[in-house]
Motif scaffolding. Structure first.
Motif, mmCIF file in Angstrom:
data_model
loop_
_atom_site.group_PDB
_atom_site.id
_atom_site.type_symbol
_atom_site.label_atom_id
_atom_site.label_comp_id
_atom_site.label_asym_id
_atom_site.label_seq_id
_atom_site.Cartn_x
_atom_site.Cartn_y
_atom_site.Cartn_z
ATOM 1 N N ARG A 29 0.720 -1.159 -0.026
ATOM 2 C CA ARG A 29 0.043 0.024 0.159
ATOM 3 C C ARG A 29 0.937 1.214 -0.050
ATOM 4 N NH1 ARG A 29 -2.728 -1.151 4.269
ATOM 5 N NH2 ARG A 29 -4.332 -2.562 3.215
ATOM 6 N N ARG A 30 2.095 1.109 0.783
ATOM 7 C CA ARG A 30 2.897 2.425 0.758
ATOM 8 C C ARG A 30 3.512 2.591 -0.738
ATOM 9 N NH1 ARG A 30 5.047 -0.127 5.629
ATOM 10 N NH2 ARG A 30 6.957 -0.641 4.280
ATOM 11 N N TRP A 31 3.544 1.633 -1.296
ATOM 12 C CA TRP A 31 4.177 1.945 -2.746
ATOM 13 C C TRP A 31 3.046 2.071 -4.024
ATOM 14 C CZ3 TRP A 31 8.930 3.278 -4.156
ATOM 15 C CH2 TRP A 31 9.964 3.202 -3.268
ATOM 16 N N ALA A 77 6.369 6.307 -10.206
ATOM 17 C CA ALA A 77 7.481 5.327 -10.243
ATOM 18 C C ALA A 77 8.774 6.101 -10.890
ATOM 19 C CB ALA A 77 6.993 4.037 -11.069
ATOM 20 N N THR A 78 9.085 7.155 -10.918
ATOM 21 C CA THR A 78 10.022 7.691 -11.235
ATOM 22 C C THR A 78 11.461 7.168 -10.949
ATOM 23 O OG1 THR A 78 9.217 9.858 -11.317
ATOM 24 C CG2 THR A 78 11.331 9.910 -11.682
ATOM 25 N N THR A 79 11.596 6.940 -9.808
ATOM 26 C CA THR A 79 12.929 5.987 -9.310
ATOM 27 C C THR A 79 13.038 4.826 -9.799
ATOM 28 O OG1 THR A 79 12.934 7.043 -7.333
ATOM 29 C CG2 THR A 79 14.000 5.275 -7.178
ATOM 30 N N LEU A 80 11.701 4.029 -9.787
ATOM 31 C CA LEU A 80 11.754 2.589 -10.416
ATOM 32 C C LEU A 80 11.817 2.659 -11.807
ATOM 33 C CD1 LEU A 80 8.371 1.294 -8.430
ATOM 34 C CD2 LEU A 80 10.868 1.074 -7.776
ATOM 35 N N ALA A 118 3.756 3.493 -10.984
ATOM 36 C CA ALA A 118 3.088 2.289 -10.107
ATOM 37 C C ALA A 118 1.512 2.465 -10.079
ATOM 38 C CB ALA A 118 3.397 2.573 -8.539
ATOM 39 N N PRO A 119 0.973 1.190 -10.226
ATOM 40 C CA PRO A 119 -0.435 1.283 -10.463
ATOM 41 C C PRO A 119 -1.088 1.898 -9.440
ATOM 42 C CG PRO A 119 0.441 -1.107 -10.408
ATOM 43 C CD PRO A 119 1.415 -0.083 -10.352
#
Length: 438
Positions: free
Chosen positions: A401-403, A408-411, A428-429
């Motif tokens: 939930r935190r993510w 998702a720039t970092t991802l 991130a969805p």
């Protein structure tokens, strides 16, 4: 027609029409409605082989053009019809004899010492980069995705899978992580992007995957803390806080399960946690399908949970969580199959028509096996002590939930490297109030 007799014994649901080389039609009618397909046999020698060893002959017949689909039937229609009927087959003396022969052969093929393991991996995973780019997501996750919603696209579902595994690992800053069977490096890079100062080692036996993984780490600027090694997991000697293995256990073989879990136990630190994600069977294990063994995954074996727990009990590891993913891999394979179909001409140009039909048969057969309950995916969480993870599963949902609502720039920069071939991972969805499970 000998094969017509065999199929009449098989078909109790649905309707199969066989057309022999002379144009005669043979109807195989089940007692209730179900899938329908029409198949033409062009190769006369295939008739007897379909009777004696259908699991090898069907695939070879389709690959070689001796078995073709007619009247708007598709390969999926035919294999769907076969799989829905497999459970109703009565095991006669000949079938039991053939199963015994398969078991002896599998015992030899599943022997997987260090000096043989790399050759078996290379048979499949060292195929052309371009082939895998055609049907996999941009992060090249070649394993079951995780569909929170049935309409999730492949990119989203694979992102979900990586986040789900990260949550189960209960990662903390500064930990050391071992990724056994690290593939093209996507999961290792993803984990390193989520948690500060995470040190990740990945091991693979594929030379191609090893080269790509290290290149991705360099390009992402994390090669100092994410390293990939061309090494068998049995050769690893360091200690780790976390161990993850995705899609690798299927290549271990039942004769080596004690060795696998024993090594996991030796490599984990006292507060360590491991998560093993693998394809498994719902019922009793059997030797791998002969066609799949010969053409796709030599030496592979689909394990049962009972086999895993027996081996785990021989170590000092605690099983702290088990999850069964039922239809998630069917949905993953469906998306892979459709992507291949869209790029058929490219695949034929890369290899040839026979290779394309082989790959199509592989993806379709696996999808139908998951659809009808022959196969599933399990995730087993293991720990060195009872207190290594929280006492309830809430921490998994809390971590996700935190993510889930974040951008998702970092991802993208670290874990979503597109390897120069595809668009970057999506954001991130976004979390929904009540996600529907696939």
């Amino acid at each position: 027609m000998l094969s017509a007799r065999a199929f009449r014994q098989l078909i109790s649901i649905g309707h199969l029409t066989l057309i022999d080389p002379d144009g005669n039609r043979h109807e195989c009618l089940g007692s209730c409605d179900g899938p329908r397909a029409t198949v033409r046999i062009l190769d006369r020698s295939l008739d007897r082989r379909l009777m004696l060893n259908p699991e090898l002959a069907i695939g070879e017949g389709y690959m070689n053009g001796g078995l073709v689909l007619e009247e708007e039937s598709t390969l999926y229609d035919f294999l769907d019809l076969c799989m829905v009927n497999i459970g109703s087959v009565r095991e006669g003396t000949m079938r039991k004899l053939l199963a015994g022969v398969r078991g002896i052969r599998a015992a030899i093929r599943n022997w997987n010492p260090v000096h043989l393991a790399q050759g078996k991996v290379a048979h499949h995973y060292d195929l052309s980069d371009e082939l895998f780019d055609i049907f996999l997501d941009s992060d090249r996750q070649y394993s079951c995705a995780y569909f929170l919603n049935p309409d999730d696209d492949l990119e989203t579902a694979q992102w979900n899978k990586k986040l789900h595994l990260a949550a189960k690992l209960n990662l903390k800053p500064g930990q050391r992580v071992l990724d056994i069977g690290s593939g093209w490096g996507g999961l290792s890079l993803f984990l390193a992007s989520l948690v500060d100062d995470l040190q990740v080692d990945g091991v693979t036996l594929s030379r191609e995957q090893h080269a790509v993984s290290n290149r991705r780490a360099e390009e992402a600027g994390v090669a100092d803390r994410v390293r990939f090694h061309l090494k068998d997991y049995r050769e690893v000697e360091d200690q780790y806080d976390r161990i993850v293995s995705v899609g690798m256990l299927e290549h271990v073989g039942p004769r080596h399960y004690d060795e696998f879990y024993g090594q996991v136990n030796r490599l984990l630190r006292p507060e360590g946690v491991a998560v093993v994600h693998a394809v498994g069977v719902f019922n009793r294990p059997e030797p791998q399908n002969q066609w799949m063994e010969k053409y796709i995954f030599p030496g592979a074996y689909t394990p049962s949970l009972r086999q895993q727990f027996t081996a785990i009990e021989n170590t000092r590891l605690f099983t702290t969580d088990v999850e069964i993913l039922r239809q998630h891999y069917a949905e993953t394979l469906n998306r892979w199959r459709l992507r291949c179909a869209e790029e058929k001409d490219r695949i034929v140009a890369m290899y040839d028509e026979r290779f394309y039909r082989m790959w199509e048969f592989y993806l379709t057969a696996c999808e139908t096996a998951f659809r009808h309950g022959s196969l599933m995916v399990f995730q087993i969480q293991l720990a060195k002590n009872l207190y290594a993870v929280p006492q309830t599963r809430d921490y998994i949902a809390d971590f996700e939930r935190r993510w889930r609502g974040r951008g998702a720039t970092t991802l993208r920069q670290v874990a979503g490297s597109d390897m120069g071939r595809k668009p970057p991972l999506p954001d991130a969805p976004q979390e929904t109030e009540e996600p529907r499970r696939a």
